[in-house]
Enzyme design. Sequence first.
Site, short mmCIF file in Angstrom:
data_model
loop_
_atom_site.label_atom_id
_atom_site.label_comp_id
_atom_site.label_asym_id
_atom_site.label_seq_id
_atom_site.Cartn_x
_atom_site.Cartn_y
_atom_site.Cartn_z
N ASP A 43 -50.58 95.42 -1.30
CA ASP A 43 -50.11 93.80 -0.80
C ASP A 43 -50.64 93.67 0.00
O ASP A 43 -51.45 92.14 0.50
CB ASP A 43 -48.89 93.16 -1.10
CG ASP A 43 -48.60 93.56 -3.18
OD1 ASP A 43 -49.72 93.91 -3.70
OD2 ASP A 43 -47.36 94.05 -3.22
N HIS A 69 -50.20 99.65 -9.98
CA HIS A 69 -49.26 101.25 -9.60
C HIS A 69 -50.40 102.67 -8.87
O HIS A 69 -49.63 103.66 -9.78
CB HIS A 69 -48.28 101.78 -10.91
CG HIS A 69 -47.49 100.66 -10.58
ND1 HIS A 69 -46.15 100.64 -10.56
CD2 HIS A 69 -47.33 98.92 -11.75
CE1 HIS A 69 -45.69 99.46 -10.90
NE2 HIS A 69 -46.80 98.21 -11.45
N SER A 104 -48.00 88.06 -3.78
CA SER A 104 -47.52 88.97 -2.88
C SER A 104 -47.12 88.45 -2.29
O SER A 104 -47.52 88.24 -0.95
CB SER A 104 -48.79 89.62 -2.23
OG SER A 104 -48.81 90.36 -3.44
N SER A 129 -36.67 78.57 5.98
CA SER A 129 -37.80 78.04 5.34
C SER A 129 -37.89 76.94 4.90
O SER A 129 -36.54 75.62 4.61
CB SER A 129 -36.96 79.19 4.33
OG SER A 129 -37.50 78.79 3.19
C1 GLA Z 1 -46.36 96.03 -6.21
C2 GLA Z 1 -46.69 96.58 -5.22
C3 GLA Z 1 -47.88 96.97 -4.69
C4 GLA Z 1 -48.24 97.59 -5.91
C5 GLA Z 1 -47.75 96.77 -7.03
C6 GLA Z 1 -48.83 97.31 -8.17
O1 GLA Z 1 -46.83 94.76 -6.22
O2 GLA Z 1 -46.01 95.97 -4.05
O3 GLA Z 1 -47.88 98.27 -3.47
O4 GLA Z 1 -47.63 99.00 -6.22
O5 GLA Z 1 -47.06 96.23 -7.15
O6 GLA Z 1 -49.85 98.22 -8.92
#
Ligand code: GLA
Length: 387
Positions: A171, A34, A125, A67
């Site tokens: 990400d 964050h 991600s 998909s």
């Molecule tokens: C998610 C968001 C990122 C980042 C994280 C927390 O993965 O996609 O951009 O903010 O949360 O670190």
Amino acid sequence: MLNPLLRSFSAHFGESVKPRIFRAPGRVNLIGEHTDYNDGFVLPAAIDLYTWTAIAPRTDRKLVVFSQNLDEAAEIDLDSPTIAARDRWFDYVHGVAAMLQKSGVPLPGANLAVYSNVPLGSGLSSSAALEVSVASALLAASGQTLELTEIAKLCQRAENEFVGARVGIMDQFASCFGSVGKAILLDCRSLEYKLLPLPPGVAMVICNTMVKHEHAGGEYNDRRAQCEEGVRSLKRAFTAINALRDVTLVQLEGHRSDLSDLIFRRCHHVISENERVLATVEALRKGALGDVGCCMADSHRSLRDDYEVSCRELDVLVDVAGGLAGTIGSRMTGGGFGGCTINLVELGAVENFKQKVLAAYKAATQIDAEIYISSAGAGVTEVTNDD
Ligand code: GLA
């Protein structure tokens, strides 16, 4: 992995054209949670779990996307003026196509098949991996190229502006810039980055709680808003600041009474987490693994108590891991409210770690966790059937 994807591509779209295939990884974040949307520092690594996108041109103005994971197809009309997110998996594809068009890339119609082994919605991600692999595939189909940084920024915009999640750049950047055996120290303000070798003899062990708490999306955007509120208040005293990145802990403490307790704690997490990223990098450079572990433990506590994005399942996994021989460090990774923990574990201790964590987690939660041992992998790339 490629053969099943190629088979489902042919089953759907015929065998006459051989598609090109692009592969983008998920990521794990070692520390710096964050902080990205506060212009701060992060230390992610791409993992060896991926999303593959197969693509071949069509003669009309449609994107037809299949998909393989969901056994479901979606159609996107490239000329449709009424583009809106529908809260479905193909929003990420649609968003990327919309942003490419908005930035002047002339997209042709295309057939796409996607497959991912990044566990969906688990904080590794899967969405960035989908966005980055689709963006690379669509760019190739249109005969255009973009710098990797531009691809990462465009995919972030797809998620911010089209899907409606106000995520930072971490990400998408990791999925683009991943490098074998390396973590990525990224300055999210300048987008300058350094690759850092991971310590030898240490495994990245990812433990999946298998839960995703429902309010995650809304809470994420709330945290961003709370950080912005903190910056607005602190700016009265420190006019030069633009983000929490610009504030020190001493400055924050000095103006504690200007902030509500909640906003103070949110800011405290972000500012202290930035310091922990830099301390972790220093410790990794010196090979001081004990210090790396302390930074990870402090990060988890701060996310749990000050930022309030952990949950019982994550805390159980971190507690169990912390008590095992061979654990160097353990913390939640990603946005939080479920998802995964990242653990640095001595190679010789990994088997015991797995067994102990699975058993203790099951006993505490009645849930079977999943554990992935990953090395740091490469970023997005085109692959051939032999890869
Ligand atoms: C998610 C968001 C990122 C980042 C994280 C927390 O993965 O996609 O951009 O903010 O949360 O670190």
